[in-house]
Design a protein around this motif. Structure first.
Motif, PDB file in Angstrom:
ATOM      1  N   MET A 124       0.837  -1.200   0.000  1.00  0.00           N
ATOM      2  CA  MET A 124       0.000   0.000   0.000  1.00  0.00           C
ATOM      3  C   MET A 124       0.872   1.251   0.000  1.00  0.00           C
ATOM      4  N   ASP A 125       0.329   2.328  -0.594  1.00  0.00           N
ATOM      5  CA  ASP A 125       1.054   3.590  -0.536  1.00  0.00           C
ATOM      6  C   ASP A 125       0.728   4.306   0.770  1.00  0.00           C
ATOM      7  N   TYR A 126       1.188   5.556   0.896  1.00  0.00           N
ATOM      8  CA  TYR A 126       1.037   6.271   2.167  1.00  0.00           C
ATOM      9  C   TYR A 126      -0.417   6.619   2.483  1.00  0.00           C
ATOM     10  N   GLN A 127      -1.301   6.484   1.495  1.00  0.00           N
ATOM     11  CA  GLN A 127      -2.721   6.730   1.713  1.00  0.00           C
ATOM     12  C   GLN A 127      -3.503   5.449   1.993  1.00  0.00           C
ATOM     13  N   GLY A 128      -2.806   4.325   2.071  1.00  0.00           N
ATOM     14  CA  GLY A 128      -3.486   3.059   2.289  1.00  0.00           C
ATOM     15  C   GLY A 128      -4.113   2.494   1.033  1.00  0.00           C
ATOM     16  N   VAL A 129      -3.669   2.949  -0.137  1.00  0.00           N
ATOM     17  CA  VAL A 129      -4.203   2.476  -1.420  1.00  0.00           C
ATOM     18  C   VAL A 129      -3.261   1.408  -1.989  1.00  0.00           C
ATOM     19  N   PRO A 130      -3.792   0.266  -2.482  1.00  0.00           N
ATOM     20  CA  PRO A 130      -2.941  -0.769  -3.074  1.00  0.00           C
ATOM     21  C   PRO A 130      -1.969  -0.179  -4.098  1.00  0.00           C
ATOM     22  N   ARG A 170       2.733  10.380  -5.176  1.00  0.00           N
ATOM     23  CA  ARG A 170       2.639   8.997  -4.706  1.00  0.00           C
ATOM     24  C   ARG A 170       4.015   8.397  -4.472  1.00  0.00           C
ATOM     25  N   VAL A 171       4.951   8.667  -5.400  1.00  0.00           N
ATOM     26  CA  VAL A 171       6.300   8.129  -5.267  1.00  0.00           C
ATOM     27  C   VAL A 171       7.189   9.196  -4.652  1.00  0.00           C
ATOM     28  N   LEU A 172       7.553   8.972  -3.414  1.00  0.00           N
ATOM     29  CA  LEU A 172       8.448   9.883  -2.697  1.00  0.00           C
ATOM     30  C   LEU A 172       9.377   9.017  -1.872  1.00  0.00           C
ATOM     31  N   PRO A 213       5.759  10.768 -10.423  1.00  0.00           N
ATOM     32  CA  PRO A 213       6.961  10.286  -9.748  1.00  0.00           C
ATOM     33  C   PRO A 213       7.871  11.412  -9.295  1.00  0.00           C
ATOM     34  N   SER A 214       8.607  11.128  -8.243  1.00  0.00           N
ATOM     35  CA  SER A 214       9.574  12.090  -7.727  1.00  0.00           C
ATOM     36  C   SER A 214      10.829  11.345  -7.366  1.00  0.00           C
TER      37      SER A 214
END
Length: 217
Positions: A124-130, A170-172, A213-214
């Motif tokens: 999951m990402d930092y928001q709890g999303v798959p 999303r990508v950090l 992306p970052s």
């Protein structure tokens, strides 16, 4: 490597997909390195890959938070794995959530060809999303191991990686300065304290915006 006897009595390799997933600081990379080193000790031909954007500790090596190290090959897309993994018995893939959805087909193809594939990544990402191809890989895997960090607030098993910095990409890439593992209850409390929206309240447009992306560390 799992081996089986065929009708002629010869030994053959049995391909499989193993997924190790969980939040940040849960020991995913540590477990991947452990399995890969065991395979090397067993004299098997191994190769480990990681996304080229992950340069937190090293440009080429896979390094766990506990500073365990194994050499890897950085790749820009999942298709590179098939080109570089010929004659390999065990393939490892770290930080797989950063790779494209084609990784699912790549892993299936490798396993069908008798290769043991070990994938580690955030589910999951930092928001709890798959996150990325990890959910689909869990679905087709022969074995899924979910590992847990410890919630820094209450000591329970962590559920998600809570981002500590104000950034909606999303990508950090980050470490303990940017993320903390929280259990579900403490994560909800953190969201309420920040006045943040819950993941299920986000619009699709919001999520698309958050996927830019970052390369920030």
């Amino acid at each position: 490597m799992v081996m089986t006897d065929n009708l002629s009595g010869e030994r053959r390799r049995q391909g499989r997909i193993e997924v190790v997933c969980g939040s940040m600081f849960s020991g995913k990379t540590e477990e991947l390195i452990r399995r890969m080193k065991r395979a090397k000790f067993a004299k098997q031909k191994v190769e480990i890959f990681k996304p080229s954007i992950d340069t937190r500790y090293s440009d080429e090596d896979v390094v766990s938070h506990d500073q365990n190290v194994i050499h890897s090959t950085p790749i820009d897309s999942s298709g590179n794995i098939l080109l570089l993994a010929s004659d390999i018995e065990v393939v490892g893939i770290d930080e797989a959530q950063f790779l494209d959805e084609g990784l699912v087909g790549v892993c299936n193809q490798l396993a069908n060809n008798g290769v043991r594939v070990i994938v580690a990544g955030l589910d999951m990402d930092y928001q709890g999303v798959p996150f990325g191809p990890i959910p689909a890989l869990c679905a087709i895997a022969d074995e899924v191991t979910k590992v847990h960090a410890i919630c820094v607030k209450c000591g329970a098993l962590a559920y998600v990686s809570h981002r500590l910095v104000a950034n909606n990409r999303r990508v950090l890439l980050g470490e303990q300065q940017e993320y903390e593992p929280l259990c579900r209850e403490c994560y909800q409390k953190a969201l309420e304290a920040e006045g943040a929206t819950h993941p299920e309240d986000d619009t699709e447009e919001d999520r698309q915006t958050a996927t830019a992306p970052s390369h920030n560390h």
